[in-house]
Design a protein around this motif. Structure first.
Motif, PDB file in Angstrom:
ATOM      1  N   PRO A  53      -2.207  -3.598   4.856  1.00  0.00           N
ATOM      2  CA  PRO A  53      -2.693  -4.544   5.498  1.00  0.00           C
ATOM      3  C   PRO A  53      -3.060  -4.056   6.943  1.00  0.00           C
ATOM      4  CG  PRO A  53      -0.275  -4.929   5.475  1.00  0.00           C
ATOM      5  CD  PRO A  53      -0.607  -3.919   4.318  1.00  0.00           C
ATOM      6  N   TRP A  54      -2.724  -2.954   7.307  1.00  0.00           N
ATOM      7  CA  TRP A  54      -2.984  -2.237   8.549  1.00  0.00           C
ATOM      8  C   TRP A  54      -4.278  -1.642   8.598  1.00  0.00           C
ATOM      9  CZ3 TRP A  54       1.459  -1.232   5.924  1.00  0.00           C
ATOM     10  CH2 TRP A  54       1.422  -0.062   5.047  1.00  0.00           C
ATOM     11  N   GLU A  55      -4.827  -1.381   7.368  1.00  0.00           N
ATOM     12  CA  GLU A  55      -6.204  -0.451   7.234  1.00  0.00           C
ATOM     13  C   GLU A  55      -7.207  -1.571   7.779  1.00  0.00           C
ATOM     14  OE1 GLU A  55      -6.550   1.166   3.345  1.00  0.00           O
ATOM     15  OE2 GLU A  55      -4.718   2.850   3.843  1.00  0.00           O
ATOM     16  N   GLY A  56      -8.103  -1.110   8.465  1.00  0.00           N
ATOM     17  CA  GLY A  56      -9.133  -1.777   8.983  1.00  0.00           C
ATOM     18  C   GLY A  56      -8.557  -2.942   9.980  1.00  0.00           C
ATOM     19  N   ALA A  57      -7.344  -3.115  10.237  1.00  0.00           N
ATOM     20  CA  ALA A  57      -6.876  -4.279  10.993  1.00  0.00           C
ATOM     21  C   ALA A  57      -7.094  -4.057  12.602  1.00  0.00           C
ATOM     22  CB  ALA A  57      -5.460  -4.499  10.639  1.00  0.00           C
ATOM     23  N   PRO A  58      -7.100  -5.126  13.390  1.00  0.00           N
ATOM     24  CA  PRO A  58      -7.287  -5.155  14.850  1.00  0.00           C
ATOM     25  C   PRO A  58      -5.803  -4.465  15.108  1.00  0.00           C
ATOM     26  CG  PRO A  58      -7.279  -7.320  13.952  1.00  0.00           C
ATOM     27  CD  PRO A  58      -6.886  -6.585  12.683  1.00  0.00           C
ATOM     28  N   GLY A  59      -6.178  -3.809  16.507  1.00  0.00           N
ATOM     29  CA  GLY A  59      -5.221  -2.908  16.885  1.00  0.00           C
ATOM     30  C   GLY A  59      -3.923  -3.597  17.062  1.00  0.00           C
ATOM     31  N   TYR A  60      -3.809  -4.925  17.280  1.00  0.00           N
ATOM     32  CA  TYR A  60      -2.655  -5.613  17.851  1.00  0.00           C
ATOM     33  C   TYR A  60      -1.700  -5.968  16.365  1.00  0.00           C
ATOM     34  CZ  TYR A  60      -4.715  -9.986  15.833  1.00  0.00           C
ATOM     35  OH  TYR A  60      -5.452 -10.952  14.963  1.00  0.00           O
ATOM     36  N   GLU A  61      -2.463  -5.990  15.225  1.00  0.00           N
ATOM     37  CA  GLU A  61      -1.803  -5.929  13.804  1.00  0.00           C
ATOM     38  C   GLU A  61      -1.378  -4.464  13.468  1.00  0.00           C
ATOM     39  OE1 GLU A  61      -0.814  -8.234  12.251  1.00  0.00           O
ATOM     40  OE2 GLU A  61      -2.049  -9.872  13.017  1.00  0.00           O
ATOM     41  N   VAL A  62      -1.940  -3.377  13.835  1.00  0.00           N
ATOM     42  CA  VAL A  62      -1.488  -2.201  13.503  1.00  0.00           C
ATOM     43  C   VAL A  62      -0.065  -1.897  14.341  1.00  0.00           C
ATOM     44  CG1 VAL A  62      -1.913   0.546  13.861  1.00  0.00           C
ATOM     45  CG2 VAL A  62      -3.602  -1.187  13.103  1.00  0.00           C
ATOM     46  N   ALA A  63      -0.221  -2.340  15.742  1.00  0.00           N
ATOM     47  CA  ALA A  63       0.945  -2.300  16.569  1.00  0.00           C
ATOM     48  C   ALA A  63       2.145  -3.293  16.058  1.00  0.00           C
ATOM     49  CB  ALA A  63       0.739  -2.682  17.977  1.00  0.00           C
ATOM     50  N   ASN A  64       1.927  -4.531  15.494  1.00  0.00           N
ATOM     51  CA  ASN A  64       2.837  -5.109  14.913  1.00  0.00           C
ATOM     52  C   ASN A  64       3.584  -4.438  13.636  1.00  0.00           C
ATOM     53  OD1 ASN A  64       2.612  -7.063  16.572  1.00  0.00           O
ATOM     54  ND2 ASN A  64       1.216  -8.494  15.368  1.00  0.00           N
ATOM     55  N   ALA A  65       2.666  -3.869  12.912  1.00  0.00           N
ATOM     56  CA  ALA A  65       3.235  -3.076  11.689  1.00  0.00           C
ATOM     57  C   ALA A  65       3.849  -1.859  12.207  1.00  0.00           C
ATOM     58  CB  ALA A  65       1.950  -2.609  10.951  1.00  0.00           C
ATOM     59  N   ALA A  66       3.649  -1.239  13.275  1.00  0.00           N
ATOM     60  CA  ALA A  66       4.464   0.082  13.558  1.00  0.00           C
ATOM     61  C   ALA A  66       5.850  -0.528  14.037  1.00  0.00           C
ATOM     62  CB  ALA A  66       3.819   0.698  14.825  1.00  0.00           C
ATOM     63  N   TRP A  67       5.859  -1.567  14.753  1.00  0.00           N
ATOM     64  CA  TRP A  67       7.047  -2.228  15.280  1.00  0.00           C
ATOM     65  C   TRP A  67       7.910  -2.735  13.836  1.00  0.00           C
ATOM     66  CZ3 TRP A  67       9.481  -7.017  14.337  1.00  0.00           C
ATOM     67  CH2 TRP A  67      10.379  -7.271  15.011  1.00  0.00           C
ATOM     68  N   ALA A  68       7.335  -3.465  13.056  1.00  0.00           N
ATOM     69  CA  ALA A  68       8.008  -3.639  11.678  1.00  0.00           C
ATOM     70  C   ALA A  68       8.599  -2.740  11.093  1.00  0.00           C
ATOM     71  CB  ALA A  68       7.181  -4.601  10.974  1.00  0.00           C
ATOM     72  N   PHE A  69       7.792  -1.540  10.945  1.00  0.00           N
ATOM     73  CA  PHE A  69       8.271  -0.229  10.406  1.00  0.00           C
ATOM     74  C   PHE A  69       9.603   0.227  10.962  1.00  0.00           C
ATOM     75  CE2 PHE A  69       4.990   2.027   7.357  1.00  0.00           C
ATOM     76  CZ  PHE A  69       4.631   0.583   6.930  1.00  0.00           C
ATOM     77  N   ALA A  70       9.674   0.191  12.259  1.00  0.00           N
ATOM     78  CA  ALA A  70      10.762   0.619  12.977  1.00  0.00           C
ATOM     79  C   ALA A  70      12.147  -0.101  12.538  1.00  0.00           C
ATOM     80  CB  ALA A  70      10.668   0.705  14.341  1.00  0.00           C
ATOM     81  N   HIS A  71      12.027  -1.404  12.019  1.00  0.00           N
ATOM     82  CA  HIS A  71      13.067  -2.173  11.780  1.00  0.00           C
ATOM     83  C   HIS A  71      13.214  -2.309  10.066  1.00  0.00           C
ATOM     84  CE1 HIS A  71      11.902  -3.322  16.056  1.00  0.00           C
ATOM     85  NE2 HIS A  71      13.335  -3.795  15.856  1.00  0.00           N
ATOM     86  N   LEU A  72      12.618  -1.466   9.319  1.00  0.00           N
ATOM     87  CA  LEU A  72      12.838  -1.721   8.003  1.00  0.00           C
ATOM     88  C   LEU A  72      13.345  -0.245   7.388  1.00  0.00           C
ATOM     89  CD1 LEU A  72       9.445  -3.441   7.251  1.00  0.00           C
ATOM     90  CD2 LEU A  72      11.495  -4.597   6.897  1.00  0.00           C
ATOM     91  N   PRO A  73      13.984  -0.402   6.262  1.00  0.00           N
ATOM     92  CA  PRO A  73      14.866   0.806   5.838  1.00  0.00           C
ATOM     93  C   PRO A  73      13.763   1.800   5.494  1.00  0.00           C
ATOM     94  CG  PRO A  73      15.550  -1.094   4.588  1.00  0.00           C
ATOM     95  CD  PRO A  73      14.346  -1.576   5.452  1.00  0.00           C
TER      96      PRO A  73
END
Length: 108
Positions: A53-73
């Motif tokens: 879902p981050w492909e082609g997404a606005p910057g804020y969504e990419v940033a949210n995905a990066a934050w989420a990845f840091a909290h996932l196994p």
């Protein structure tokens, strides 16, 4: 639900990053500690990641995905990092908010 079942199986066609992030966050928040086997929420998050879902997404969504990845196994999100990092490289840091920059830093 049919929506979460479809997402868990990687059958989402909506491409809505907001919905994907919300479902993933809610799933992880509701899941008790795992006993070593893949939980339903882990399968759901994996299914969401398969949609990229981050492909082609606005910057804020990419940033949210990066934050989420840091909290996932790492065992779940590890293979998706290269794709997410390509999306991070396309984020305009000059126009990102402080919040977005913090999310990107936390995920890096």
């Amino acid at each position: 639900s049919p929506i979460s079942s479809g997402l868990a199986l990687g059958k989402s066609s909506s491409g809505d990053p907001d919905a994907a992030a919300a479902v993933a966050g809610a799933a992880k928040a509701q899941e008790p500690a795992s006993n070593g086997s893949a939980s339903w929420s882990d399968k759901l998050v994996e299914g969401l990641c398969k949609c990229y879902p981050w492909e082609g997404a606005p910057g804020y969504e990419v940033a949210n995905a990066a934050w989420a990845f840091a909290h996932l196994p790492e065992s779940i999100v590890g293979r998706y990092w290269p794709s997410l990092l390509k999306a991070v490289e396309r984020v305009s840091l000059d126009s990102a908010s402080v919040h977005e920059l913090c999310n990107l830093l936390r995920g890096a």
